[in-house]
Design a protein around this motif. Sequence first.
Motif, PDB file in Angstrom:
ATOM      1  N   UNK A 125      -0.597  -7.879   9.865  1.00 17.54           N
ATOM      2  CA  UNK A 125       0.514  -7.151  10.479  1.00 17.54           C
ATOM      3  C   UNK A 125       1.838  -7.858  10.248  1.00 17.54           C
ATOM      4  N   UNK A 126       1.820  -9.185  10.317  1.00 19.36           N
ATOM      5  CA  UNK A 126       3.071  -9.928  10.138  1.00 19.36           C
ATOM      6  C   UNK A 126       3.555  -9.874   8.693  1.00 19.36           C
ATOM      7  N   UNK A 127       2.637  -9.826   7.740  1.00 23.96           N
ATOM      8  CA  UNK A 127       3.037  -9.641   6.340  1.00 23.96           C
ATOM      9  C   UNK A 127       3.619  -8.243   6.127  1.00 23.96           C
ATOM     10  N   UNK A 128       2.995  -7.258   6.757  1.00 22.10           N
ATOM     11  CA  UNK A 128       3.525  -5.883   6.658  1.00 22.10           C
ATOM     12  C   UNK A 128       4.977  -5.850   7.110  1.00 22.10           C
ATOM     13  N   UNK A 129       5.270  -6.539   8.206  1.00 19.51           N
ATOM     14  CA  UNK A 129       6.637  -6.540   8.735  1.00 19.51           C
ATOM     15  C   UNK A 129       7.591  -7.299   7.824  1.00 19.51           C
ATOM     16  N   UNK A 130       7.144  -8.349   7.195  1.00 18.96           N
ATOM     17  CA  UNK A 130       7.982  -9.075   6.234  1.00 18.96           C
ATOM     18  C   UNK A 130       8.344  -8.162   5.067  1.00 18.96           C
ATOM     19  N   UNK A 159      12.207  -4.640   2.255  1.00 11.10           N
ATOM     20  CA  UNK A 159      12.621  -3.323   1.753  1.00 11.10           C
ATOM     21  C   UNK A 159      13.875  -2.836   2.472  1.00 11.10           C
ATOM     22  N   UNK A 160      13.929  -3.088   3.766  1.00 13.44           N
ATOM     23  CA  UNK A 160      15.070  -2.654   4.562  1.00 13.44           C
ATOM     24  C   UNK A 160      16.344  -3.392   4.140  1.00 13.44           C
ATOM     25  N   UNK A 161      16.229  -4.695   3.924  1.00 15.05           N
ATOM     26  CA  UNK A 161      17.396  -5.482   3.503  1.00 15.05           C
ATOM     27  C   UNK A 161      17.834  -5.123   2.082  1.00 15.05           C
ATOM     28  N   UNK A 162      16.868  -4.827   1.230  1.00 11.63           N
ATOM     29  CA  UNK A 162      17.228  -4.413  -0.136  1.00 11.63           C
ATOM     30  C   UNK A 162      18.093  -3.156  -0.093  1.00 11.63           C
ATOM     31  N   UNK A 163      17.754  -2.263   0.825  1.00 13.07           N
ATOM     32  CA  UNK A 163      18.506  -0.999   0.940  1.00 13.07           C
ATOM     33  C   UNK A 163      19.837  -1.209   1.672  1.00 13.07           C
ATOM     34  N   UNK A 164      19.795  -1.961   2.781  1.00 15.49           N
ATOM     35  CA  UNK A 164      20.979  -2.072   3.640  1.00 15.49           C
ATOM     36  C   UNK A 164      21.956  -3.164   3.185  1.00 15.49           C
ATOM     37  N   UNK A 165      21.422  -4.180   2.500  1.00 13.89           N
ATOM     38  CA  UNK A 165      22.270  -5.306   2.105  1.00 13.89           C
ATOM     39  C   UNK A 165      21.897  -5.728   0.680  1.00 13.89           C
ATOM     40  N   UNK A 166      22.210  -4.904  -0.296  1.00 17.43           N
ATOM     41  CA  UNK A 166      21.723  -5.131  -1.662  1.00 17.43           C
ATOM     42  C   UNK A 166      22.199  -6.437  -2.290  1.00 17.43           C
ATOM     43  N   UNK A 167      23.258  -7.036  -1.767  1.00 14.28           N
ATOM     44  CA  UNK A 167      23.736  -8.307  -2.334  1.00 14.28           C
ATOM     45  C   UNK A 167      22.921  -9.508  -1.859  1.00 14.28           C
ATOM     46  N   UNK A 222      13.444  -8.076  13.712  1.00 12.53           N
ATOM     47  CA  UNK A 222      13.635  -9.482  14.083  1.00 12.53           C
ATOM     48  C   UNK A 222      13.723 -10.366  12.850  1.00 12.53           C
ATOM     49  N   UNK A 223      12.889 -10.070  11.854  1.00 11.42           N
ATOM     50  CA  UNK A 223      12.913 -10.863  10.619  1.00 11.42           C
ATOM     51  C   UNK A 223      14.224 -10.657   9.879  1.00 11.42           C
ATOM     52  N   UNK A 224      14.658  -9.423   9.791  1.00 12.37           N
ATOM     53  CA  UNK A 224      15.913  -9.120   9.083  1.00 12.37           C
ATOM     54  C   UNK A 224      17.106  -9.743   9.806  1.00 12.37           C
ATOM     55  N   UNK A 225      17.129  -9.655  11.121  1.00  8.66           N
ATOM     56  CA  UNK A 225      18.230 -10.259  11.895  1.00  8.66           C
ATOM     57  C   UNK A 225      18.288 -11.761  11.650  1.00  8.66           C
ATOM     58  N   UNK A 226      17.146 -12.409  11.723  1.00  8.17           N
ATOM     59  CA  UNK A 226      17.083 -13.857  11.521  1.00  8.17           C
ATOM     60  C   UNK A 226      17.546 -14.224  10.114  1.00  8.17           C
ATOM     61  N   UNK A 227      17.116 -13.450   9.141  1.00  7.71           N
ATOM     62  CA  UNK A 227      17.505 -13.732   7.756  1.00  7.71           C
ATOM     63  C   UNK A 227      19.021 -13.646   7.593  1.00  7.71           C
ATOM     64  N   UNK A 228      19.608 -12.610   8.154  1.00 11.67           N
ATOM     65  CA  UNK A 228      21.061 -12.442   8.027  1.00 11.67           C
ATOM     66  C   UNK A 228      21.820 -13.558   8.738  1.00 11.67           C
ATOM     67  N   UNK A 231       6.824   3.886  11.408  1.00 12.00           N
ATOM     68  CA  UNK A 231       6.641   2.441  11.500  1.00 12.00           C
ATOM     69  C   UNK A 231       5.341   1.972  10.838  1.00 12.00           C
ATOM     70  N   UNK A 232       4.412   2.862  10.651  1.00 13.31           N
ATOM     71  CA  UNK A 232       3.158   2.481   9.991  1.00 13.31           C
ATOM     72  C   UNK A 232       3.110   2.912   8.529  1.00 13.31           C
ATOM     73  N   UNK A 233       4.198   3.521   8.053  1.00 14.53           N
ATOM     74  CA  UNK A 233       4.239   3.952   6.658  1.00 14.53           C
ATOM     75  C   UNK A 233       4.559   2.776   5.739  1.00 14.53           C
ATOM     76  N   UNK A 234       3.959   2.802   4.575  1.00 18.93           N
ATOM     77  CA  UNK A 234       4.177   1.743   3.597  1.00 18.93           C
ATOM     78  C   UNK A 234       5.651   1.664   3.212  1.00 18.93           C
ATOM     79  N   UNK A 235       6.243   0.465   3.225  1.00 19.74           N
ATOM     80  CA  UNK A 235       7.659   0.340   2.839  1.00 19.74           C
ATOM     81  C   UNK A 235       7.889   0.816   1.412  1.00 19.74           C
ATOM     82  N   UNK A 236       9.040   1.374   1.197  1.00 20.23           N
ATOM     83  CA  UNK A 236       9.395   1.913  -0.117  1.00 20.23           C
ATOM     84  C   UNK A 236      10.290   0.921  -0.844  1.00 20.23           C
TER      85      UNK A 236
END
Length: 801
Positions: A641-646, A651-659, A748-754, A795-800
């Motif tokens: 589950x934790x890998x799924x969230x990573x 994927x979310x950061x690639x879309x929202x923050x491409x740089x 939470x992972x994305x927030x921490x990364x940023x 939330x359970x769909x495979x990231x794109x």
Amino acid sequence: MHTFFTFITLMTSLTSVDLDTSQYSVKVDISRVSKDDLKPYIKLQRATNFLAGAMIFLKSNVLLRNKLTFDDIKPRLLGHWGTCPAINLIYAHCTRIIKSQNQRMLLVTGPGHGAPANLANLYLEGSLSKFYPQYSLTEKGLFNLIRGFSWPGGFPSHTNSELPGQIHEGGELGYALAVSFGAALDNPNLVVTCIVGDGEAETGPTATAWHAIKYLDPVTSGAVLPILNLNGFKISERTIFGCMSDDELVALFTGYGYQCRIVGVNLQDVQQDMAASMEWAIETIHTIQEKARSGNPIYKPRWPMIVLRTPKGWTGPKEAHGKRIEGTFHAHQVPLPKANTDKEELELLEQWLHSYKLDELFSENSLPKKDVTDVFPEDDYKLGMIADSYNGYKPLDLPDWKDFGVSDANASPMKISGKFLASVIERNPQTFRIFCPDELMSNKLDAVFGVTGRAFEWDKDVFSKNGRIIEILSEHTCQGLLQGYTLTGRTALFPSYEAFLGIVTTMVIQYAKFVKMGKETKWRSDIASLNYIETSTLWRQEHNGFSHQVPGFINSLINLKSDMIRIYLPPDANCMVSTLRHCLRSKNYINLMISSKHETAVWLNPEEAETHCRAGVSIWKSYSSDHGRHPHVVLVGCGVETTFEVLAAAAMLRKDCPNLKVRVVNVTDLMVLGFDHPHALSTTEFASVFGDQQPIIFNFHGYNSVIKGLTFERNNVPDRMSIHGYKEEGTTTTPFRMLTANGCSRFDIAIDALQRVAPNDDVDIDVHTLITSYRHQIREHEKYISQHGEDPAHFSERPNF
């Protein structure tokens, strides 16, 4: 009471045994055994009782050729005398049965710290000298034995893997009986005699292990002969069983499914009684087995057991300083604890040891006399040389795991593993079993039932069908069966709910110590690894609530000897089956595999999974920015589950923050992170995967302390690593809320990364806006589940990517 014992008599009629209503015990004619025939075995007990006592006390003058002085007594008096005489009696009568009937037998000694008795017998039968030449049947060998006991570099006061014939660590009490049943499974010609101390019998693990007879198929398995030794006392108090009357004991054990023979009511006849009772027990075992093996099995056969009543510290000092010793708790450990400083106790010790008539036991040159050693059987049958206890194992015939690999977008790791295990069972019908606390169906491993069934001899639908699955709602019994089965040369698997595997923590620790010493004992061969699967993990126990959200078994294992422990968290179905095959063919380890039973994303095809699992950790280039080159931040997943969230965060950061350049890493072999482990990455390897300066956001399946402990010595890693893991925030909720409550969700992972990469000219313009947005989405999710009672489907769909 009369009606009850009429019932017992009817129930035991299948083996044509009546009850003696005068003592509520199975009736055996003790006159069937000649007293003259027993004389050599009684003499053997005198010798072993002397040796056991001498081992506890003496460092010199070991055959009392001169008058004892304080200088002859060890400075530290260690060992437990109280249980030794009964062990010696049982050992002698087991030896008699083995020799007279060519019966293969293993002896498991449950009473704590009874090693002096085992050592005395092993010495006289020659088993010690076979494996340890320094304990030869010579004057020097005898001195080494007596002085060396509980002496630096010598044998400890409890049984362990250094003792020939042993498959049980005699430290923590309660496990001997379950271990004995594990040894008997799939061992059709073996009788495992198990001595259960009445203190040990008070433990929870022993209480359930009595029921293990209900899982022994007399066609394919051997038998266990339990001998409950009632000497009445623990360290300083009476025992529960020692305070039970004969009729109460028979009522209890008849209810469990045994025929119970009580020995020792009359100590004058105890030798003859014990000999006749052992003959009765072996005959009863053979009768049950012969009926089953001839195609006429007895439903609910009543296996024999013996209750042996003997005084605590029998044949030892009667009293000292005006206080009784024999038959009281004062005999439990060292009956004369001041023998090295107190003149009265020294004289009592000398009188006691001389009472065994040493001149009749040992010759002038300190050799045991021939009539003492002649009682033992041929080497292959001696209790210390029985091959099952040390000959190692035959590796399993395993299928190619890739035949079970999947190319689907989603799959249940446990369902795929179940198909693989079904093939393992088919290929290894006598050397592989699964022990499970009634969770195989729940954990989605039910494909095995396509090729086998459950073993349960008290269930009319499945008895006498040699099922390879034992399900009993006692983790302790499963663990004991697993240990006994493995230590006698076979391979097994223990799948469980994650929350409850920790129940057997202390058993695993005891076992690990046994195996650690066994690996250092040259004459012991390799054994299969202990294999655990934790599924129904905390992240998907949201429906059962806080009590089911416990990943602590990892923490318990992580502290054990590093070269024995393997902890795997395969992230998908292909990695899980690859890991499972690896673990089933490994040896001498304790393997813990943690995965999911639910359908989840399959990230790697079989070839990629094999490469990844072999490495234990790798950069997932296709899910990283620019194939993981020159990252600003490293996102690490460990667990399904934790890998799924990573990956969802990436994927979310690639879309929202491409740089923002993100490197995605997965750890499947937890032990690559540390320093002190054979699988540990070198400093160079670690930097090649995790970078040498970049922030590391580690999303972990369990408690943060595990990752902190493994990585704290890594140069500059603690300063740049942020660990997300379970932090004891749980309740009955939804799967995604479990993640947000513990700070392990994609947001939470994305927030921490940023936060960790700022300030950075490439991404600073987006940081505050994105963090605010992600925090808002966490709050909106809480509102949603409060209204709808479930997570949004996306939330359970495979990231794109």
